[in-house]
Design a protein around this motif. Structure first.
Motif, PDB file in Angstrom:
ATOM      1  N   TRP A 467       1.796 -11.484  -1.694  1.00  0.00           N
ATOM      2  CA  TRP A 467       2.577 -10.676  -2.619  1.00  0.00           C
ATOM      3  C   TRP A 467       2.245 -11.139  -4.032  1.00  0.00           C
ATOM      4  CZ3 TRP A 467       5.202  -6.293  -2.696  1.00  0.00           C
ATOM      5  CH2 TRP A 467       5.975  -6.008  -3.812  1.00  0.00           C
ATOM      6  N   LEU A 474       0.685  -4.417  -9.554  1.00  0.00           N
ATOM      7  CA  LEU A 474       1.831  -3.505  -9.536  1.00  0.00           C
ATOM      8  C   LEU A 474       1.952  -2.838 -10.909  1.00  0.00           C
ATOM      9  CD1 LEU A 474       4.362  -5.944  -7.826  1.00  0.00           C
ATOM     10  CD2 LEU A 474       2.925  -4.218  -6.716  1.00  0.00           C
ATOM     11  N   GLN A 487      -4.307   2.054  -9.870  1.00  0.00           N
ATOM     12  CA  GLN A 487      -2.913   2.484  -9.907  1.00  0.00           C
ATOM     13  C   GLN A 487      -2.749   3.964 -10.254  1.00  0.00           C
ATOM     14  OE1 GLN A 487      -1.598  -0.222 -12.946  1.00  0.00           O
ATOM     15  NE2 GLN A 487      -1.566  -2.009 -11.580  1.00  0.00           N
ATOM     16  N   TYR A 490      -0.139   7.704  -8.501  1.00  0.00           N
ATOM     17  CA  TYR A 490       1.302   7.495  -8.591  1.00  0.00           C
ATOM     18  C   TYR A 490       2.037   8.824  -8.409  1.00  0.00           C
ATOM     19  CZ  TYR A 490       0.382   8.965 -13.420  1.00  0.00           C
ATOM     20  OH  TYR A 490      -0.028   9.653 -14.536  1.00  0.00           O
ATOM     21  N   TYR A 499       0.719   6.917  -3.423  1.00  0.00           N
ATOM     22  CA  TYR A 499       0.899   5.541  -2.939  1.00  0.00           C
ATOM     23  C   TYR A 499       1.864   4.780  -3.837  1.00  0.00           C
ATOM     24  CZ  TYR A 499      -0.260   0.758  -1.498  1.00  0.00           C
ATOM     25  OH  TYR A 499      -0.189  -0.536  -1.051  1.00  0.00           O
ATOM     26  N   TRP A 500       1.678   4.891  -5.159  1.00  0.00           N
ATOM     27  CA  TRP A 500       2.521   4.167  -6.099  1.00  0.00           C
ATOM     28  C   TRP A 500       3.737   4.998  -6.472  1.00  0.00           C
ATOM     29  CZ3 TRP A 500       1.431  -0.712  -6.316  1.00  0.00           C
ATOM     30  CH2 TRP A 500       0.122  -1.138  -6.141  1.00  0.00           C
ATOM     31  N   PHE A 522       9.803  -2.714  -7.057  1.00  0.00           N
ATOM     32  CA  PHE A 522       8.872  -3.781  -6.721  1.00  0.00           C
ATOM     33  C   PHE A 522       9.550  -5.070  -6.291  1.00  0.00           C
ATOM     34  CE2 PHE A 522       5.972  -1.362  -9.741  1.00  0.00           C
ATOM     35  CZ  PHE A 522       5.338  -0.696  -8.694  1.00  0.00           C
ATOM     36  N   ARG A 527       5.570  -2.460   1.674  1.00  0.00           N
ATOM     37  CA  ARG A 527       4.736  -1.352   1.182  1.00  0.00           C
ATOM     38  C   ARG A 527       3.598  -1.833   0.293  1.00  0.00           C
ATOM     39  NH1 ARG A 527       4.847   4.108   0.982  1.00  0.00           N
ATOM     40  NH2 ARG A 527       3.800   5.125  -0.779  1.00  0.00           N
ATOM     41  N   TYR A 528       3.862  -2.782  -0.575  1.00  0.00           N
ATOM     42  CA  TYR A 528       2.842  -3.221  -1.526  1.00  0.00           C
ATOM     43  C   TYR A 528       2.364  -4.649  -1.266  1.00  0.00           C
ATOM     44  CZ  TYR A 528       4.431   1.044  -3.712  1.00  0.00           C
ATOM     45  OH  TYR A 528       4.772   2.361  -3.941  1.00  0.00           O
ATOM     46  N   ARG A 575      -7.496  -0.700  -0.973  1.00  0.00           N
ATOM     47  CA  ARG A 575      -6.477  -0.777  -2.020  1.00  0.00           C
ATOM     48  C   ARG A 575      -6.352  -2.175  -2.625  1.00  0.00           C
ATOM     49  NH1 ARG A 575      -3.622   3.722  -2.635  1.00  0.00           N
ATOM     50  NH2 ARG A 575      -3.414   5.222  -0.926  1.00  0.00           N
TER      51      ARG A 575
END
Length: 607
Positions: A467, A474, A487, A490, A499-500, A522, A527-528, A575
């Protein structure tokens, strides 16, 4: 050995954007705006010098003896090392001319400490270590193998009564292939050996003076209304006067085998117990005024295995091939730690508190399955999503709406929360990944044919999670900085399958705590979470050796022309915005120079 280090720093006033306290610009005005902040904090000249002297002594001797089928070998010796280190620092502010950073051309305050980089501040340390060691090797006709080792080590980093430690080890081997009853297999069985070992080593990396209670000096400006800065000291540091060696005990069993003089394999399974790790002692009441001392009270167990396979075949006088494969895995678990409540909270931004059963590298986070859409029911001024309270994840003026992250209420209590923030009561948090590289592997293969040779090395990790709390990973995590190419996908009303999430800046504040980071869209979640597994072609080399007849006419032994490439191809998650090999600190920020692709050509000459 003598080492000397000299580092000089300087700076001056310069104009800079102030994006931390305010950002009064948009995509249009920022193109013509002028930086408004005059940064004066770097208007100085500073210099740090250090020197260290290290002395090393190694004395050893060995003895061999053969009595019939009995073979003995004895090794014994002594080694010692001692080092003296000192460093000083000087700084003066306000340069008359920032292009001439000299102390005589600065007119401001002078300092002999206080560098923001603490590795430059004044320091003086000394340490010494010493050790006696011995080894006995024995084998009988190359069938029964025995090795005994012993070390008796001392370190000045521990109190007088705890400075010395004894660390023995032993290993045995049984080379079955050399037994008489195996003679019928020697046409195809080249090696078969069973191995086992057990032993211990010591770790003395505890820092200097860790067992001494220190009075740190200070100049409190709040005394005498700040007009005078009287010398003062803080409370004595709380230490364990019986600090001693951390001991690592290892057990290992293995097997080696080779058949048909071309195919081999080796396998090892091991268990490593680290005992006496530095860990916080008993919890002290707040009235004590100090945190708990670090003591030898922590234990950790690591279990792992290693497998290697190799194939080497001579096809003809001018052709051969080879393949080597290495695969390994391990997992480390805390077996003893003074954290009976099993709190999950961070000690530092990258350090988690341990507890009994804690798996090293584990990541706690929320579960997210999708982005919110227009048909989701959002009430209570953006705090309630489909009847579930999201307020504990929010900060600032953020309001949940279409395009934001949907978190799952795993415990069904109607609130997205951390529970009590412990391993036993963690609310909607769960273990979502682990930063430990799992299933590390390497493949080397190649061959030769009529003067040509080719080889390649592949390296990879089968499983690793991370993370990364970073704007580079992010979008707009900290501030309205630039958006990166990775990014661009979005959420918008026209791009609902993005995705974002819907862009919103300022998600850095930690709202849930308990080992997580971030807020709003976030908070640490599935998910991320970065997938850091990869396979990379680390090296490939193609060469050609000129015929010997031609080379010898030039009175040379060998001439080889080659081309080589490094890091040419990488297979990783599409990604993943960072290089999968960078270290954890670089991943955390996401701003690091990636491994470079390199192509080289050359000629080897042997005379």
């Amino acid at each position: 050995m003598y080492e000397f280090y000299n580092r000089k720093q300087n700076g001056g006033k310069f104009l800079a954007w102030d994006s931390w306290s305010a950002m009064p610009y948009d995509a249009t005005t920022i193109q013509t705006a002028t930086p408004a902040t005059l940064e004066a904090g770097n208007d100085y000249v500073a210099q740090s010098k250090s020197e260290s002297t290290t002395n090393v002594v190694n004395i050893y001797g060995n003895y061999k003896k053969q009595l019939g089928g009995h073979n003995f070998k004895v090794l014994g010796g002594f080694n010692s090392e001692w080092q003296d280190f000192s460093r000083n620092y000087a700084r003066r502010n306000t340069l008359l001319d920032k292009t001439k950073p000299e102390f005589n051309l600065a007119v401001g305050e002078q300092f002999v400490s206080g560098s923001a980089n603490t590795s430059l501040n004044p320091a003086e340390t000394t340490y010494s270590i010493a050790g006696f060691f011995a080894r006995l090797n024995y084998d009988y006709n190359g069938i029964y193998l025995l090795e005994l080792n012993a070390r008796y080590d001392g370190s000045s980093k521990f109190p007088t009564n705890e400075q010395w430690g004894f660390f023995p080890s032993a290993s045995v081997g049984y080379k079955i292939v050399n037994e008489k009853f195996m003679e019928g297999t020697r046409s195809w069985l080249n090696d078969l050996k069973l191995r086992a070992s057990i032993g211990s080593i010591g770790n003395q990396n505890v820092g200097n003076n860790a067992f001494l209670s220190i009075l740190n000096s200070t100049n409190p400006s709040w005394v005498n209304s700040g007009s005078t800065l009287p010398p003062s000291t803080g409370l004595p540091t709380n230490v364990d006067p019986a600090l001693t060696w951390e001991k690592v005990y290892t057990k290992d069993v293995g097997i080696d085998i080779k058949i048909f003089d071309m195919l081999g394999a080796s396998f090892d399974w091991y268990q490593r117990d680290t005992k006496g790790m530095l860990a916080p002692g008993i919890t002290l009441p707040g009235s004590f005024g100090q945190s708990a001392a670090q003591t030898n009270s922590g234990n950790m167990r690591t279990k792992g295995w290693e497998l290697s396979l190799n194939f080497n075949k001579q096809l003809s006088e001018t052709a051969s091939v080879f393949v080597d494969v290495a695969l390994s895995d391990y997992k480390s678990v805390i077996t003893k730690w003074n954290n009976t409540s099993k709190l999950l909270g961070l000690v530092t931004p990258t350090t988690y508190p341990y507890y009994d059963g804690y798996e090293i590298g584990q990541i706690w986070g929320l579960t997210s399955d999708r982005l919110l859409q227009a048909d989701d029911v959002i009430t209570n001024n953006g705090k309630t999503v489909n009847g579930v309270d999201y307020s504990k994840t929010m900060v600032g003026n953020f309001k949940y709406g279409a395009g934001d992250v949907h978190y799952l209420d795993l415990d069904g209590d109607g609130v997205i929360s951390r529970g009590a923030g412990t391993a036993d009561d963690h609310g909607d948090l769960k273990k979502i990944g682990n930063t430990t590289p799992r299933y590390k592997y390497g493949i080397t293969l190649g061959g030769k044919y009529r003067g040509f040779d080719v080889s390649g090395f592949f390296q990879g990790v089968g499983k690793r999670d991370y993370w990364a709390a970073s704007d580079a990973v992010l979008p707009f995590f900290r501030a309205p900085q630039q958006m990166y190419a990775n990014q661009a996908d979005y959420w918008t009303p026209e791009n609902t399958d993005a995705y974002w999430p819907n862009p919103y800046y300022g998600n850095e504040a930690n709202t849930l705590g308990s080992g997580t980071s971030g807020s709003n869209n976030f908070v640490t979640s599935t998910r991320y979470l970065l997938n850091m597994s990869y396979l990379r072609l680390k090296n490939v080399t193609l060469g050609y050796s000129l015929p010997k007849e031609l080379v010898q006419r030039a009175r040379l032994e060998k001439v080889r022309i080659y081309a080589s490439g490094e890091n040419l191809v990488t297979w990783a998650d599409k990604r993943l915005p960072v290089d999968p090999e960078i270290d954890e600190t670089e991943v955390f920020w996401g701003r690091a120079y990636p491994y470079t692709k390199t192509v080289s050509f050359g000629v080897e000459l042997s005379f």
